[in-house]
Design an enzyme around this catalytic site. Structure first.
Site, PDB file in Angstrom:
ATOM      1  N   TYR A 187     136.626 -63.752  41.302  1.00 36.02           N
ATOM      2  CA  TYR A 187     135.594 -63.228  42.197  1.00 36.02           C
ATOM      3  C   TYR A 187     134.298 -64.020  42.023  1.00 36.02           C
ATOM      4  CZ  TYR A 187     138.179 -58.787  42.838  1.00 36.02           C
ATOM      5  OH  TYR A 187     139.104 -57.824  43.139  1.00 36.02           O
ATOM      6  N   ARG A 197     146.074 -57.654  37.059  1.00 38.70           N
ATOM      7  CA  ARG A 197     146.063 -56.915  38.326  1.00 38.70           C
ATOM      8  C   ARG A 197     147.010 -57.581  39.320  1.00 38.70           C
ATOM      9  NH1 ARG A 197     142.923 -53.620  40.511  1.00 38.70           N
ATOM     10  NH2 ARG A 197     144.973 -52.850  41.066  1.00 38.70           N
TER      11      ARG A 197
HETATM   12 FE   LIG Z   1     139.951 -56.299  42.229  1.00 41.97          FE
END
Ligand SMILES: [Fe+2]
Length: 266
Positions: free
Chosen positions: A138, A187
């Site tokens: 991110y 994840r």
């Molecule tokens: Fe996420």
């Protein structure tokens, strides 16, 4: 250490300036809904506030019974986003962050409908999108995962449902990333979605996953949702939505309430 929904659920804070600009462009139509009252949340389809396998819920989840707030007119009326306040590239994450080239990764197109508990389409719902890049990183100072940033990928966008509740956006398939929940925790590929419905106080946040991801069986966030409901978080591959020579297509319908509700983050 890598963090997840706790930090990134706050899309507006993450993209603060842009959000302020959007907020100042609210249409302010004060649209009335014909729905007199929202039905209570069906907890059988929603994750618990505290789930042992998802460690941070032990810190943030309430330890006492919730005090229900009576629904007011504010949840049913008020300013909503207008289509005119959404820019032409807002729903195309493959273009809205471009500096000197195209973002890397597998292009995808995601579409679906936003529906209420009776299967009726929800028009004019604002959907905000945020996700990791194809390498699983991110653009956020908290994210220190040792994976490359993509200078041509911002990782955020938005779209508004049309009169039939349809939405559509383009992106690249997000990569898996490690997070600090437990040893060797990764994840699954996922996209975060926030929805504003009939009025801005009614905000819901969820995650969309991809079919066949082997990490789903190991993910406490996904596993924290009851079997039979968690499957609603997984999009469906569609060859009909897939655009030849361009992008793979996925369908993800979002149901706001009722027994078939899409599981949402608390
Ligand atoms: Fe996420």
């Amino acid at each position: 250490m890598h963090y997840d929904a706790d930090v990134f659920a706050g899309f507006p804070a993450y993209y603060g300036n842009a959000y302020s600009h959007w907020a100042s462009n609210l249409s302010g139509t004060g649209r009335m809904t014909t729905e007199p009252h929202y039905k209570p949340r069906d907890w059988a389809s929603q994750p618990p506030y505290r789930y042992a396998g998802y460690k941070s819920t032990a810190l943030r989840g309430p330890t006492r019974p919730l005090v229900p707030l009576k629904q007011t007119l504010s949840e049913l009326t008020g300013p909503v986003y207008g289509h005119e306040s959404v820019g032409p590239l807002d729903n195309d994450l493959t273009k809205n962050g471009v500096k000197d080239g195209e973002p890397l990764g597998e292009r995808i197109v995601v579409t679906g409908r936003v529906l209420d508990e009776n299967g009726r389409p929800v028009p004019d719902a604002l959907i905000e999108i945020w996700q990791a890049n194809a390498a699983g990183r991110y653009i956020h100072e908290v994210d220190q995962h040792d994976a490359p940033l993509d200078p041509n990928f911002f990782g955020g966008g938005r779209c508004v449902t049309d009169g039939e509740g349809h939405y559509r956006f383009y992106s690249v398939r997000p990569g898996a990333y490690p997070w600090g929940n437990h040893h060797n925790a990764w994840r699954p590929n996922h996209i975060h979605l926030s929805l504003f419905g009939a009025a801005l106080p009614a905000r819901l946040v969820t995650q969309m996953f991809f079919p066949g991801d082997p990490l789903l069986d190991l993910d406490p966030i996904y596993q924290g949702v009851a079997e039979g409901a968690r499957e609603r978080l997984v999009s469906a591959f569609s060859i009909d939505v897939t655009e030849p020579d361009f992008a793979l297509g996925y369908v993800f319908d979002i149901v706001l309430r009722g027994r078939g509700a899409t599981p949402m983050e608390g």
